[in-house]
Write a protein that holds these residues in place. Structure first.
Motif, mmCIF file in Angstrom:
data_model
loop_
_atom_site.group_PDB
_atom_site.id
_atom_site.type_symbol
_atom_site.label_atom_id
_atom_site.label_comp_id
_atom_site.label_asym_id
_atom_site.label_seq_id
_atom_site.Cartn_x
_atom_site.Cartn_y
_atom_site.Cartn_z
ATOM 1 N N ALA A 564 0.816 -1.212 0.000
ATOM 2 C CA ALA A 564 0.000 0.000 0.000
ATOM 3 C C ALA A 564 0.854 1.268 0.000
ATOM 4 O O ALA A 564 0.544 2.241 -0.703
ATOM 5 N N ARG A 565 1.919 1.289 0.777
ATOM 6 C CA ARG A 565 2.750 2.502 0.859
ATOM 7 C C ARG A 565 3.438 2.783 -0.469
ATOM 8 O O ARG A 565 3.509 3.935 -0.906
ATOM 9 N N ARG A 566 3.918 1.740 -1.120
ATOM 10 C CA ARG A 566 4.548 1.914 -2.432
ATOM 11 C C ARG A 566 3.526 2.403 -3.462
ATOM 12 O O ARG A 566 3.819 3.282 -4.286
ATOM 13 N N ALA A 567 2.311 1.847 -3.419
ATOM 14 C CA ALA A 567 1.264 2.269 -4.350
ATOM 15 C C ALA A 567 0.879 3.729 -4.114
ATOM 16 O O ALA A 567 0.681 4.499 -5.061
ATOM 17 N N PHE A 568 0.797 4.123 -2.847
ATOM 18 C CA PHE A 568 0.417 5.502 -2.515
ATOM 19 C C PHE A 568 1.460 6.488 -3.034
ATOM 20 O O PHE A 568 1.120 7.544 -3.588
ATOM 21 N N ALA A 569 2.726 6.136 -2.867
ATOM 22 C CA ALA A 569 3.798 7.018 -3.357
ATOM 23 C C ALA A 569 3.719 7.167 -4.875
ATOM 24 O O ALA A 569 3.933 8.265 -5.414
ATOM 25 N N THR A 570 3.384 6.075 -5.570
ATOM 26 C CA THR A 570 3.243 6.142 -7.023
ATOM 27 C C THR A 570 2.060 7.022 -7.415
ATOM 28 O O THR A 570 2.140 7.824 -8.357
ATOM 29 N N CYS A 571 0.949 6.897 -6.692
ATOM 30 C CA CYS A 571 -0.242 7.698 -6.988
ATOM 31 C C CYS A 571 0.032 9.190 -6.828
ATOM 32 O O CYS A 571 -0.453 10.008 -7.625
ATOM 33 N N VAL A 596 -9.003 -6.335 -5.158
ATOM 34 C CA VAL A 596 -7.927 -7.263 -5.503
ATOM 35 C C VAL A 596 -8.515 -8.447 -6.262
ATOM 36 O O VAL A 596 -9.466 -9.084 -5.786
ATOM 37 N N PHE A 597 -7.977 -8.734 -7.438
ATOM 38 C CA PHE A 597 -8.396 -9.877 -8.234
ATOM 39 C C PHE A 597 -7.258 -10.890 -8.219
ATOM 40 O O PHE A 597 -6.127 -10.567 -8.609
ATOM 41 N N THR A 598 -7.536 -12.095 -7.758
ATOM 42 C CA THR A 598 -6.488 -13.105 -7.581
ATOM 43 C C THR A 598 -6.389 -14.022 -8.789
ATOM 44 O O THR A 598 -7.384 -14.306 -9.465
ATOM 45 N N TYR A 599 -5.169 -14.493 -9.031
ATOM 46 C CA TYR A 599 -4.870 -15.409 -10.123
ATOM 47 C C TYR A 599 -3.968 -16.516 -9.583
ATOM 48 O O TYR A 599 -3.494 -16.443 -8.439
ATOM 49 N N PRO A 600 -3.734 -17.570 -10.370
ATOM 50 C CA PRO A 600 -2.843 -18.637 -9.889
ATOM 51 C C PRO A 600 -1.493 -18.098 -9.446
ATOM 52 O O PRO A 600 -1.084 -17.003 -9.806
ATOM 53 N N GLU A 601 -0.803 -18.921 -8.635
ATOM 54 C CA GLU A 601 0.524 -18.576 -8.120
ATOM 55 C C GLU A 601 0.488 -17.335 -7.232
ATOM 56 O O GLU A 601 1.501 -16.651 -7.065
ATOM 57 N N SER A 602 -0.692 -17.021 -6.674
ATOM 58 C CA SER A 602 -0.868 -15.863 -5.775
ATOM 59 C C SER A 602 -0.521 -14.546 -6.468
ATOM 60 O O SER A 602 -0.180 -13.559 -5.805
ATOM 61 N N ALA A 603 -0.605 -14.531 -7.793
ATOM 62 C CA ALA A 603 -0.471 -13.270 -8.531
ATOM 63 C C ALA A 603 -1.763 -12.473 -8.353
ATOM 64 O O ALA A 603 -2.842 -13.043 -8.203
ATOM 65 N N CYS A 604 -1.650 -11.160 -8.357
ATOM 66 C CA CYS A 604 -2.802 -10.297 -8.097
ATOM 67 C C CYS A 604 -2.838 -9.117 -9.059
ATOM 68 O O CYS A 604 -1.797 -8.562 -9.415
ATOM 69 N N ALA A 605 -4.054 -8.757 -9.441
ATOM 70 C CA ALA A 605 -4.292 -7.474 -10.089
ATOM 71 C C ALA A 605 -4.965 -6.593 -9.044
ATOM 72 O O ALA A 605 -6.037 -6.942 -8.537
ATOM 73 N N VAL A 606 -4.340 -5.495 -8.675
ATOM 74 C CA VAL A 606 -4.847 -4.607 -7.625
ATOM 75 C C VAL A 606 -5.314 -3.304 -8.263
ATOM 76 O O VAL A 606 -4.505 -2.544 -8.808
ATOM 77 N N TRP A 607 -6.616 -3.065 -8.198
ATOM 78 C CA TRP A 607 -7.187 -1.821 -8.717
ATOM 79 C C TRP A 607 -7.509 -0.896 -7.551
ATOM 80 O O TRP A 607 -8.113 -1.309 -6.548
ATOM 81 N N ILE A 608 -7.105 0.359 -7.686
ATOM 82 C CA ILE A 608 -7.360 1.382 -6.654
ATOM 83 C C ILE A 608 -8.018 2.573 -7.336
ATOM 84 O O ILE A 608 -7.618 2.964 -8.442
ATOM 85 N N MET A 609 -9.021 3.129 -6.674
ATOM 86 C CA MET A 609 -9.640 4.339 -7.212
ATOM 87 C C MET A 609 -9.798 5.350 -6.079
ATOM 88 O O MET A 609 -10.438 5.063 -5.064
#
Length: 618
Positions: A564-571, A596-609
């Motif tokens: 979350a902190r890394r994402a916030f800094a990017t935003c 958070v949308f989960t995929y195999p191997e614990s990969a994630c697509a994280v959407w923030i608005m």
């Protein structure tokens, strides 16, 4: 009610320490061997769970363990969190092994124990972590004949405290051999090594590939009593592949014990080594089972695995380093070639005619992508780093232009060769420009093929340069709802602290935050299917939620990590998002939604608005 992760981890560690102290590993193994040898009827083909538990109870093992473990329960409704099904693994869950696994006495097993590590000199000065302190950890991942294992994380140290055991089933996969116990000669013909991958995870959750090692296990076949101890020297990766990073002490044991061992001379002749491998060996048809439903969903899964160029010591150009599939999956990130090889393998598994293309994109940057050839001749490019698809339409450079040709949408400039698990073809057309290339792979005047026999000789199973069979994909262990809530709460706190530093108060509107959910779901659906849907309802709901005279602003963004902190800094680096987060005005209300949308191997697509509404001042 389930225990929080940190409590569950602490409890598992206590149990593991107590089991190690009581030598439960050895006692359970002795009882299993004794039960099979003395109590199993000759006509009985399966040793049931009930038989094993009875044997353990009769010898007092279970009672001894329970007496030594003193639990203090604050809440009778609490229970240990459930964990996904994994291959049989003698780690800190001996009771789980006995309850959930039927040991088949007609099959042969290899028990691999990791008894500790030493000489990890990079961590020589690493301070010993205090209880509860977050620290960098090592995790050892194994793959052997469609079985995958993962050790518990241990703190990084010069002598990391690895103490795990893994039960590997050894069997032939040919017809008729499925239930037959493998003898020494049969196992000698099984050339698949045990692939070991060591991953480092730092305190921010970032993963690094430390070492990749192929363990030749067949030396145990010539050892007395079917037991041998090995010292494995792990080497670095990429430009440090000749530099030792550490040593693992490993014990191998056949179970049940071998009736006849082989001479060391016979075993030693099976040694195999190979570092430079043909590119065709990195691609094989890969089926995802029920974890992925469509080729486009597979493309989205590959897309959300992180992108990281292979590091180059001292800077300079691109490092040519292709990872094995296990290493790529275990660290959840890799270079463009790793993504392309995985996507091509998945598309082959779905029955498509797929190839990896090697060429360049803008400014001559080397690149790899995937191509599929339709039965109607349609050529489709798949960008494995983004999930985008492009239809290729070749232009004839010799024909006068009737009208100005549209600029291709794809980013590719040149293509030098294409390959899959069966074919390797070099581009021998007058120009290697993708725009004018004709992808008729059967035309040898345009595409020069390598001999199929030559490819089979170096890529067939057992060849010295071939890779072992691909590991199966594992289901995600991430709870999407819980993770979404955690990231959202962390972002709310970060926004409030940031606004407080600016002298601003923060008022959150939960209803507005909830209304952002359909937009995030729509964005992910579009990424997966290339179909846009549901935006009309979202816009209508927002219009109703924003009163007359007020202004609404929203900013969606997408990540493939959960920090979350890394994402916030990017935003904050986006002027438009920074304007929302630092909004000043009358009746300012803020909203944030995470999905958070989960995929195999614990990969994630994280959407923030992020969003805000405020009263417009004229």
């Amino acid at each position: 009610m389930s225990l929080p992760p940190e409590k569950a981890s602490e409890l598992k560690q206590l149990i593991h320490q107590q089991l190690s102290k009581m030598d439960v590993h050895g006692r359970i193994r002795e009882i299993l061997a004794e039960t099979i040898r003395e109590e199993l009827a000759p006509d009985q083909q399966q040793l049931s769970t009930e038989d094993l538990i009875k044997a353990l109870r009769r010898r007092g093992i279970i009672d001894d363990v329970m007496k030594e473990l003193n639990f203090v329960t604050d809440n009778v409704d609490q229970e240990l969190p459930s964990s996904p099904k994994q291959p049989v693994c003698f780690t800190d869950r001996q009771s789980t092994l006995l309850k959930k696994t039927n040991i088949d006495p007609t099959r042969r097993y290899l028990y691999l124990q990791v008894l500790g590590g030493k000489a990890f000199l990079e961590h020589l000065q690493e301070p010993e972590p205090l209880p509860g302190q977050v620290c960098s950890t090592f995790t050892l991942c194994l793959h052997f004949r469609n079985q995958r294992f993962r050790s518990k994380p241990v703190p990084c140290a010069c002598e990391p405290d690895f103490h795990d055991g893994f039960l590997l089933e050894v069997h032939r996969e040919s017809l008729g051999d499925g239930t037959r116990m493998a003898d020494s000669t049969t196992m000698l013909s099984i050339s698949d090594p045990i692939h070991m991958v060591l991953i480092k995870t730092d305190i921010f959750g970032e993963t690094t590939l430390v070492a990749s090692y192929f363990l030749e296990w067949r030396s145990v076949l010539g050892s007395e009593n079917g037991v041998t101890n090995l010292t494995v020297e792990l080497m670095g990766v990429g430009t440090e592949s000749k530099v030792a990073v550490g040593i693992l002490n490993i014990k191998l044991e056949m179970y049940p014990a071998l009736n006849q061992t082989l001479s060391q001379e016979v075993v030693n002749t099976q040694d195999e080594n190979g570092i430079n491998r043909p590119v065709c060996s990195y691609v094989k048809p890969l089926r995802a089972g029920r974890l992925l439903d469509t080729p486009r969903q597979a493309a989205r899964f590959v897309n959300v695995l992180g992108y990281e160029r292979a590091p180059v010591i001292g800077g300079g150009g691109k490092q040519e380093q292709w990872c094995t599939l296990l290493a790529f999956l275990c660290r959840n990130k890799g270079d463009c070639e790793d993504h392309a090889n995985l996507l091509c393998s998945l598309l082959l598994g779905y029955g498509l005619e797929a190839f990896v293309c090697v060429g360049t994109k803008a400014k001559g940057v080397p690149h790899a992508w995937v191509m599929t050839c339709g039965t109607d001749g349609t050529i489709t490019f798949w960008e494995s780093l983004t999930g985008h698809r492009y239809i290729h339409k070749s232009t004839n450079p010799d024909e006068p232009p009737v009208a100005e040709q549209p600029k291709p949408l794809y980013p590719y400039r040149t293509v030098g060769c294409v390959f899959n698990h069966q074919m390797f073809l070099g581009n021998c057309q007058p120009s290697d420009s993708v725009e004018v290339c004709v992808f008729d792979l059967n035309d040898e005047s345009k595409w020069k093929p390598m001999s199929e026999e030559a490819i089979k000789s170096v890529c067939a199973p057992g060849a010295t340069t071939s890779l072992p069979p691909f590991p199966p994909l594992c289901a995600s262990t991430i709870d999407a709802s819980v993770t979404s809530n955690e990231i959202e709460m962390q972002l709310r706190l970060l926004v409030s602290e940031h606004r407080k530093d600016l002298g601003l108060t923060t008022v959150w509107e939960d209803q507005l935050s909830y209304l952002l959910s359909p937009a995030l779901a729509s964005y992910e659906f579009e990424r997966t299917t290339s179909i846009s849907a549901g935006n009309e309802e979202f816009q209508d709901a927002i219009r109703r939620a924003v009163p007359d005279g007020h202004t609404f602003k929203g900013f969606p963004i997408h990540f493939v990590y959960r920090n979350a902190r890394r994402a916030f800094a990017t935003c904050l680096r986006s002027p438009f998002c920074e304007e929302i987060i630092c909004c000043r005005g009358d009746q300012v209300r803020l909203a944030v939604r995470v999905r958070v949308f989960t995929y195999p191997e614990s990969a994630c697509a994280v959407w923030i608005m992020f969003a805000c509404k405020y009263r417009s001042v004229l």
